[in-house]
Design a protein around this motif. Structure first.
Motif, short mmCIF file in Angstrom:
data_model
loop_
_atom_site.label_atom_id
_atom_site.label_comp_id
_atom_site.label_asym_id
_atom_site.label_seq_id
_atom_site.Cartn_x
_atom_site.Cartn_y
_atom_site.Cartn_z
N SER A 146 0.54 -1.08 -0.02
CA SER A 146 0.09 0.18 -0.52
C SER A 146 0.93 1.53 0.10
N ALA A 147 0.60 2.09 -0.86
CA ALA A 147 1.59 3.43 -0.51
C ALA A 147 0.14 4.76 -1.23
N GLN A 148 -0.50 5.15 0.31
CA GLN A 148 -1.30 6.14 0.63
C GLN A 148 -1.29 7.44 1.03
N ARG A 149 -1.24 7.95 -0.33
CA ARG A 149 -1.00 9.95 -0.29
C ARG A 149 -1.96 10.37 1.12
N THR A 150 -1.37 11.50 1.85
CA THR A 150 -1.95 12.11 2.55
C THR A 150 -1.07 12.90 2.72
N LEU A 157 2.88 10.62 2.59
CA LEU A 157 2.83 8.92 2.00
C LEU A 157 2.61 8.33 3.59
N SER A 206 3.37 1.35 2.94
CA SER A 206 3.22 -0.48 4.14
C SER A 206 3.80 -1.85 2.78
N ARG A 256 5.38 -0.89 8.37
CA ARG A 256 4.40 0.34 8.03
C ARG A 256 5.53 1.50 8.38
N ASP A 309 5.91 6.13 7.74
CA ASP A 309 5.47 7.45 7.65
C ASP A 309 6.73 8.29 6.87
N THR A 346 4.42 2.09 -6.26
CA THR A 346 2.77 1.93 -6.31
C THR A 346 2.30 0.02 -6.10
N GLU A 347 1.92 0.03 -5.21
CA GLU A 347 1.53 -1.71 -5.08
C GLU A 347 1.67 -2.43 -5.46
#
Length: 211
Positions: free
Chosen positions: A14-18, A22, A25, A59, A61, A76-77
């Motif tokens: 997982s690569a979740q942008r915030t 980022l 995971s 994980r 941050d 990316t995933e």
């Protein structure tokens, strides 16, 4: 502190942008077995802090500053990444001193595969190559390598089949971007001598008693 000897290949789950960066995971079973929250782990050559664990998944941050200075924003995933836990006092020093603090980004411009070796040439900022020396060490995506040629804005390395098979460098092609960390000792030599705007060379090191 790391050695540049990649121990595992991890897989991005997982690569979740915030708003500020980022949340990354990475599935890395061997590294995750001993990892604890707060540990430092090199991911594609970037020193990251473990902020959570879940089974085989770590994980991290990642701040906006780190994203702006590295290739982690490209992740990316399902992409593979080089993983190395931080060095312990009892570990072998097989590569060279690597901090995980990236000096710049390089782009692969040429790759030549021949039996027994692969030659790669990269383009980067001149400010990065001025911290390099022929036959010196460099870390590319966290992999410790020896510089085979250096000129302003370009440099080259040679990889053996083993390195290609156990790191992500085996699959990159011209146009691919990599994280670059130049040799820590060389940077301190330049700073100590007040010559941060000069290029390191063998003659330069010999003149000042470092070779």
């Amino acid at each position: 502190m790391f050695t540049g000897i990649v121990q595992h290949l991890g897989r991005v789950t997982s690569a979740q942008r915030t708003a500020g960066g980022l949340v990354l995971s990475v599935e890395a079973p061997p590294a995750a077995q001993d990892a604890r929250i707060g540990d430092s782990i090199s991911v594609s050559g970037v020193c990251l802090t473990v902020t959570g664990t879940s089974g085989d998944v770590l994980r991290f941050d990642v701040t906006g500053e780190t994203l702006s200075m590295t290739t982690l924003d490209d992740l990316t995933e399902d992409l593979l990444v080089n993983v190395e836990p931080s060095l312990r006092p009892s570990d072998r020093m097989g590569g060279h001193f690597v901090t995980g603090h990236i000096d710049g980004i390089g782009a692969l411009t040429e790759r030549t595969d021949t039996p027994g070796e692969t030659r790669m040439t990269f383009r980067t900022d001149a400010a990065v190559t001025q911290m390099m020396i022929l036959k010196g060490s460099v870390a590319l995506d966290g992999v410790s390598l020896t510089l085979t040629h250096v000129s302003e804005g370009t440099f080259g390395v040679v990889l053996i089949p083993h390195t290609l098979s156990v790191t992500t460098l085996g699959t990159i092609r011209p146009g691919a971007r990599v994280n670059i960390e130049t040799d820590l000792i060389g940077k301190w030599v330049l700073k100590a001598l007040g010559r941060a705007d000069d290029t390191i060379s063998e003659d330069f090191l010999r003149e000042h008693g470092f070779a």
